[in-house]
Write a protein that holds these residues in place. Structure first.
Motif, PDB file in Angstrom:
ATOM      1  N   CYS A  26      14.917 -12.589   1.060  1.00 36.70           N
ATOM      2  CA  CYS A  26      13.954 -11.930   0.190  1.00 36.70           C
ATOM      3  C   CYS A  26      13.755 -12.639  -1.140  1.00 36.70           C
ATOM      4  CB  CYS A  26      14.389 -10.492  -0.072  1.00 36.70           C
ATOM      5  SG  CYS A  26      14.291  -9.457   1.395  1.00 36.70           S
ATOM      6  N   LYS A  43      10.472   6.698   1.392  1.00 34.94           N
ATOM      7  CA  LYS A  43       9.284   6.074   1.981  1.00 34.94           C
ATOM      8  C   LYS A  43       9.367   6.089   3.510  1.00 34.94           C
ATOM      9  CE  LYS A  43       6.966   1.657   2.429  1.00 34.94           C
ATOM     10  NZ  LYS A  43       7.243   0.325   2.777  1.00 34.94           N
ATOM     11  N   TYR A  77      13.896  -4.998   4.484  1.00 36.33           N
ATOM     12  CA  TYR A  77      12.861  -4.621   3.521  1.00 36.33           C
ATOM     13  C   TYR A  77      13.116  -5.345   2.208  1.00 36.33           C
ATOM     14  CZ  TYR A  77      11.609  -0.938   6.762  1.00 36.33           C
ATOM     15  OH  TYR A  77      11.202  -0.265   7.886  1.00 36.33           O
ATOM     16  N   HIS A  78      12.036  -5.783   1.568  1.00 41.55           N
ATOM     17  CA  HIS A  78      12.147  -6.441   0.274  1.00 41.55           C
ATOM     18  C   HIS A  78      12.522  -5.394  -0.774  1.00 41.55           C
ATOM     19  CE1 HIS A  78      11.136  -8.707  -3.305  1.00 41.55           C
ATOM     20  NE2 HIS A  78      11.111  -9.796  -2.541  1.00 41.55           N
ATOM     21  N   THR A  81       9.536  -4.646  -3.494  1.00 39.12           N
ATOM     22  CA  THR A  81       8.275  -4.099  -3.001  1.00 39.12           C
ATOM     23  C   THR A  81       8.450  -3.036  -1.937  1.00 39.12           C
ATOM     24  OG1 THR A  81       8.077  -5.760  -1.243  1.00 39.12           O
ATOM     25  CG2 THR A  81       7.143  -6.330  -3.403  1.00 39.12           C
ATOM     26  N   ASP A  83       8.486  -3.623   1.084  1.00 38.79           N
ATOM     27  CA  ASP A  83       7.695  -4.058   2.241  1.00 38.79           C
ATOM     28  C   ASP A  83       8.624  -4.616   3.303  1.00 38.79           C
ATOM     29  OD1 ASP A  83       5.265  -3.440   1.003  1.00 38.79           O
ATOM     30  OD2 ASP A  83       5.062  -5.454   0.148  1.00 38.79           O
TER      31      ASP A  83
END
Length: 89
Positions: A26, A43, A77-78, A81, A83
């Motif tokens: 990342c 999220k 996941y980053h 972000t 993402d």
């Protein structure tokens, strides 16, 4: 002599390849700039993913859980972000 140079170059390239694969996926920078794990869990919960565990791996958040259909997931996941980090390849 050429054979030794060629083999040495191949070994060096292999070592460089291994080092690159072990580097941060990342490259997210300082941890004080990351979003909290709880934000990622919230999220993913809204997306129907039940989180079993979130850990830091290779500079990313690595999530273990199940999707809405009960299928096991393991995804990166980053941390800034949140993402999905696509696998290399």
């Amino acid at each position: 002599m050429k054979r030794i140079v060629t083999l040495s170059a191949m070994a060096l390239a292999l070592c460089a390849s291994f080092a690159a694969s072990a580097s941060d996926k990342c490259q997210a920078g300082p941890k004080d700039q990351w979003q909290p794990k709880e934000a990622l869990e919230k999220k993913l919960g809204a997306e129907g993913i039940k989180v079993k565990r979130i850990k830091v791996e290779d500079g990313c958040y690595e999530v273990y859980g199940t999707d809405a259909k009960g299928k096991h997931i393991e995804q990166y996941y980053h941390p800034k972000t949140l993402d999905v980090v696509k696998p290399r390849g």
